[in-house]
Design an enzyme around this catalytic site. Sequence first.
Site, PDB file in Angstrom:
ATOM      1  N   LYS A 106       0.854  -1.187   0.000  1.00 18.71           N
ATOM      2  CA  LYS A 106       0.000   0.000   0.000  1.00 18.71           C
ATOM      3  C   LYS A 106       0.891   1.239   0.000  1.00 18.71           C
ATOM      4  CE  LYS A 106      -3.770   2.082   2.743  1.00 18.71           C
ATOM      5  NZ  LYS A 106      -4.578   1.909   3.976  1.00 18.71           N
ATOM      6  N   SER A 185      -9.524   1.840   2.632  1.00 19.90           N
ATOM      7  CA  SER A 185      -8.363   2.555   2.107  1.00 19.90           C
ATOM      8  C   SER A 185      -7.283   1.623   1.575  1.00 19.90           C
ATOM      9  CB  SER A 185      -7.783   3.485   3.180  1.00 19.90           C
ATOM     10  OG  SER A 185      -7.139   2.773   4.201  1.00 19.90           O
ATOM     11  N   SER A 209      -9.829  -0.919   7.212  1.00 19.94           N
ATOM     12  CA  SER A 209      -9.166  -0.744   5.918  1.00 19.94           C
ATOM     13  C   SER A 209      -8.461  -1.977   5.383  1.00 19.94           C
ATOM     14  CB  SER A 209      -8.176   0.421   5.986  1.00 19.94           C
ATOM     15  OG  SER A 209      -8.876   1.638   6.098  1.00 19.94           O
TER      16      SER A 209
END
Length: 505
Positions: A106, A185, A209
């Site tokens: 990420k 996210s 998330s």
Amino acid sequence: MVDPRLQVVAAVMSAALAAAAAGSGQFEFQEATVDAIQLGFRSGSLTSTALVRFYLDQIARLNPLLRAVIEVNPDALAQAARADAERSASGGRCAGGLHGVPVLLKDNIATRDRLNTTAGSLALLGSVVPRDAGVVARLRRAGAVILGKANPSEWSNFRPVESGWSARGGQTLNPYVLSATPCGSSAGPGVAAAANMAAVTLGSETDGSILCPSSSNSVVGIKPTVGLTSRSGVIPITPRQDTIGPMCRTVSDAVHVLDAIVGYDELDAEATGAASKYIPRGGYTQFLRIDGLRGKRIGVPAVFFEGYDDVRAAAYQKHLNTMRKHGATVIKDLDIATNFSDLYDQETLLMKAEFKLSLNAYLSDLLRSPVRSLADVIAFNNAHPVEERLKDFGQPDLIAAEETNGIGAKERAAIRRLDEISTDGLEKLMREHGLDAIVAPNSDAASVLAVGGYPGIAVPAGYDTEGVPFAICFGGLRGYEPRLIEMAYAFEQSTRVRRPPTFKR
């Protein structure tokens, strides 16, 4: 209806897969697990270089549509070649774990290389981090190949924005049903794992998330106990809740990754020091037990299972029956005794103050950066309203956070209240009933797990009438990862729900 563009993509991919298999001793790249990859390395039917090329090809073909990957590592092939050379020099002895395995991160997880680390924001493009994030340092020591960065919801959705959207990466799409949410996210890592852009991805969670995009994209996500994995070098929201965890296609793959990234980090000393006591001798893979549901006591809080349609409700009931069939005691209709409105209010109040403090500390540590404070980020967005889509999303949470002044009386009261909610809610429920875990649909229990720093594992549980994935989540108290892994693995192996994405419109 399947998108006609994807029918062409699928045909080209099939040809590419056939060619790849023919050139590598028939190694099956699609849906390849970490264990299969390491077996391929040892047998000589696969090289890290061939694997990286396959994933780069997948990204090149699918990412224009899915927008799951924000940037690929220009040094990935060189890292793969080095891994191949190491295995060759050692006679294959170093083949194991994550050695030579490509990993997508990420884009809030720092790498000290030619990749950017931006949380999806144009404001941090070109910034230079002082060092690898703690989890990245562990991945490199394990021999993993850093394949690139996956698209986050910008600022981990703290602005907030549409799930999976960032100014740098655009809008991530769900590979099962393109119009469905990719959720959370860490949408990019979840979509990338689901669509075979990598076997291994890392996400981060503050509240939902990891668990939400794992649920929505039919992958396995492990949200570890806070502090089990280091947060150093990760663009933060709040140190009370931030945690880094794997998002993969199988429980086994996710557990291999967890073994590689847990442990003490002096740059996140307080949290990792406190959580180190939970790491079992011999690691986590020993808990991949086919009989892992036997003897477990699993609680079903009624509040999480309300309001689901008949298809999902029937699937969840079937899964609870499966748990019983495999030896678990399932206790339904429990009251978790949690005022969720109060929880959200206190969490939000505290998060704003902690975000400002944490982000300013992160930005001040950068070797070079266009922005050095949250105030600078807000000003950058105001100066770039089109690129940052201010008209669509605004930045109310960033502005509210900037207006805070540290941890004062209100914030200390919020901390006390969140501790009470955790103690009187999940902890009391689990101890009174002698539970090994609670189960909940998707990420419905995420906030309860988040505010207490508790772990959770999301496992694919089915698909609705439109083909949108859904999941079941096993959650427990701090340090309960071993028993959660046992249950999640046994559940996965007994149900085998997951199937590759369909790219349906």
